[in-house]
Write an enzyme that holds these catalytic residues in place. Structure first.
Site, short mmCIF file in Angstrom:
data_model
loop_
_atom_site.label_atom_id
_atom_site.label_comp_id
_atom_site.label_asym_id
_atom_site.label_seq_id
_atom_site.Cartn_x
_atom_site.Cartn_y
_atom_site.Cartn_z
N THR A 1 -32.74 -9.97 50.64
CA THR A 1 -33.78 -9.53 51.41
C THR A 1 -33.03 -11.27 52.75
O THR A 1 -32.83 -11.98 52.68
CB THR A 1 -34.65 -9.91 50.89
OG1 THR A 1 -34.77 -8.78 50.35
CG2 THR A 1 -35.31 -9.53 51.87
N GLY B 1 -38.18 -2.54 45.00
CA GLY B 1 -38.77 -1.29 45.63
C GLY B 1 -40.16 -0.84 45.64
O GLY B 1 -40.13 -0.88 44.51
N THR B 2 -40.69 -0.31 46.66
CA THR B 2 -41.93 0.02 46.92
C THR B 2 -41.99 0.29 45.94
O THR B 2 -41.38 1.50 45.71
CB THR B 2 -42.54 -0.68 47.95
OG1 THR B 2 -41.98 0.96 48.95
CG2 THR B 2 -42.65 -1.97 49.02
N GLN C 1 -62.20 -7.29 34.89
CA GLN C 1 -63.74 -7.16 35.72
C GLN C 1 -64.53 -8.39 34.67
O GLN C 1 -65.90 -8.40 34.57
CB GLN C 1 -63.86 -5.72 36.05
CG GLN C 1 -65.31 -5.50 36.95
CD GLN C 1 -65.60 -6.55 38.18
OE1 GLN C 1 -64.69 -6.30 38.68
NE2 GLN C 1 -66.96 -6.00 38.58
N ALA D 1 -29.06 -13.23 46.88
CA ALA D 1 -29.59 -12.89 47.69
C ALA D 1 -29.91 -12.01 48.44
O ALA D 1 -28.73 -11.36 49.07
CB ALA D 1 -28.80 -14.11 48.75
N PRO E 1 -34.42 -11.86 56.61
CA PRO E 1 -36.13 -11.74 57.40
C PRO E 1 -36.61 -10.24 58.39
O PRO E 1 -37.74 -10.24 58.41
CB PRO E 1 -35.75 -13.09 58.72
CG PRO E 1 -34.53 -13.72 57.74
CD PRO E 1 -33.90 -12.76 57.07
N GLY E 2 -35.59 -9.32 58.55
CA GLY E 2 -35.27 -8.35 59.04
C GLY E 2 -35.09 -7.61 58.77
O GLY E 2 -35.09 -6.21 59.10
N GLU F 1 -32.35 -2.64 37.03
CA GLU F 1 -33.56 -3.71 37.61
C GLU F 1 -35.27 -2.80 37.64
O GLU F 1 -35.46 -3.89 37.39
CB GLU F 1 -32.94 -3.87 39.12
CG GLU F 1 -34.65 -4.59 40.48
CD GLU F 1 -33.56 -4.61 41.66
OE1 GLU F 1 -33.99 -5.90 42.28
OE2 GLU F 1 -33.25 -4.42 42.28
#
Length: 385
Positions: free
Chosen positions: A127, A370-371, A342, A125, A129-130, A248
């Site tokens: 992440t 990580g984006t 497609q 755990a 909410p902010g 990860e």
């Protein structure tokens, strides 16, 4: 291209996983998607087969594997069958690494046998909410009691995979006041028994894909956590999290590579049997060119992840290299799977077809761990930019 990373032992493991999926996952997977997670007995079966404890040391009841290439095999077979293993993948390929790396001998003896058998399921755990990618902004707090025997944990977490079925949750929390000059300081990891009073599971979050993987909110209301459940040293959580980020991100890259491989194979089979305007869809130049380009891209992904696996097993996978693998593989998997969908035409949009599930499931790979934008920042920094 011939792969040299996988040995005969890896391929024997592949055969056993493939057989297990065919017998015990495929027949029930649709039910698991509706339920939101597999039944508890499924994890015990994974434990019996040695899958959950692959990287658990032998003295604690595990397989003692040292090669992370088993993770590639596992993910490739799961993707090929168009199924999922619930929280088993993060449990064994990601969260377990925190225990093997940072747990004390007493903690390993207490937790690892159950982790290997499937009796103790793990979640992590981070992440809130902010707080997304900015882990230094974590606000969940753990106050050490006056007698030093326990912490009192308060706060909330969101987007927690496996949170509703976990028995032990590794909670990243603030054990010291925030230092504006060093925002990464003061964070620790507490292993929380989910039967402890004050621990609660909140909403189950509905997702675009990964419907057999539960994703929930967690809350901690004066949860008493024994000081013996502190993982590693107090205040070093950011260091520990950074240590495991390469693994990860490699895991996510492997997932993306496996999904793209599966998509191309499924689409070749589909277009070979589909007739359009009196011809097989496979006979059209557009189909051939599209799949040829996709196959070349997938080959590059496999080559990149195989090299990353070799570096990781040797202890040489740099954070920047892991970021490159995650960025390239997740972005390219999205493009390849989109192109394969497609070629399925309208059937590609129907969830009955595996390509539709692959399309929905792979989208989050560009976000979690990580984006893509964060990966680009890491890579740019390595370039001196």
């Amino acid at each position: 291209m011939k792969r040299h990373t996988l040995t005969d032992t890896h391929e024997e493991f592949r055969a056993s996983v493939r057989d297990f999926i065919k017998r015990e996952v495929v027949p029930d997977f649709h039910e698991w998607e509706q339920q939101g997670h597999p039944p508890r007995d499924f994890y015990r079966r994974l434990g019996e087969l040695g899958i959950l404890g692959l990287w658990v040391p032998e003295e604690y009841g595990g397989g003692g594997a040292t090669s992370y290439a088993y993770a590639a095999v596992l993910m490739e077979e799961i993707a090929a069958a168009g199924v999922g293993f619930g929280c088993a993948i993060p449990h064994s390929t990601l969260i377990l690494a925190y225990l093997t790396a940072f747990a004390s001998p007493e903690q390993k003896a207490r937790w690892l046998p159950g982790v290997a058998s499937g009796e103790t399921l793990l979640a992590i755990a981070m992440t809130e909410p902010g707080t997304g990618s900015d882990l230094a902004n974590i606000s969940t707090t753990a106050r050490l009691a006056g007698d030093g025997s326990h912490y009192v944990l308060n706060g909330a977490k969101t987007f927690i995979s496996g949170g509703s079925v976990a028995d032990l949750v590794l909670v990243v929390c603030r054990t010291a006041p925030r230092d504006p000059d060093n925002r990464r300081a003061g964070l620790s990891i507490l292993a929380v028994d989910t039967t402890t009073p004050g621990f609660s599971v909140g909403r189950r979050l509905e997702k675009i894909g990964l419907h057999a993987n539960d994703l929930v909110e967690l809350a901690f209301d004066d949860v008493v956590v024994p000081v013996d459940n502190l993982l590693g040293d107090e205040g070093r959580a950011f260091e520990y999290l950074s240590h495991n980020l390469a693994q990860e991100r490699l895991s996510i890259a492997l997932t993306a590579s496996a999904a793209a491989q599966a998509a191309v194979r499924q689409t070749v089979e589909y277009v070979s049997g589909r007739t359009v305007f009196g011809k097989h869809l496979s006979s059209f130049q557009n189909t051939k060119f599209s799949l040829a380009a996709s196959a070349a891209t997938v080959e590059a992904m496999v080559t990149m992840t195989d090299r990353a696996l070799e570096l990781f097993d040797a202890g040489d996978l740099a954070p920047t290299d892991a970021a490159k693998a995650k960025l390239f593989c997740t972005e390219q998997a999205g493009a390849v799977i989109d192109q394969c969908l497609q070629l399925h035409g309208g059937y590609g949009y129907i969830t009955e077809y595996p390509i539709a599930r692959l399309y929905a499931d792979i989208r989050v790979a560009r976000i979690y761990g990580g984006t893509s934008e964060v990966m680009k920042l890491i890579i740019a920094k390595s370039l001196g930019l």
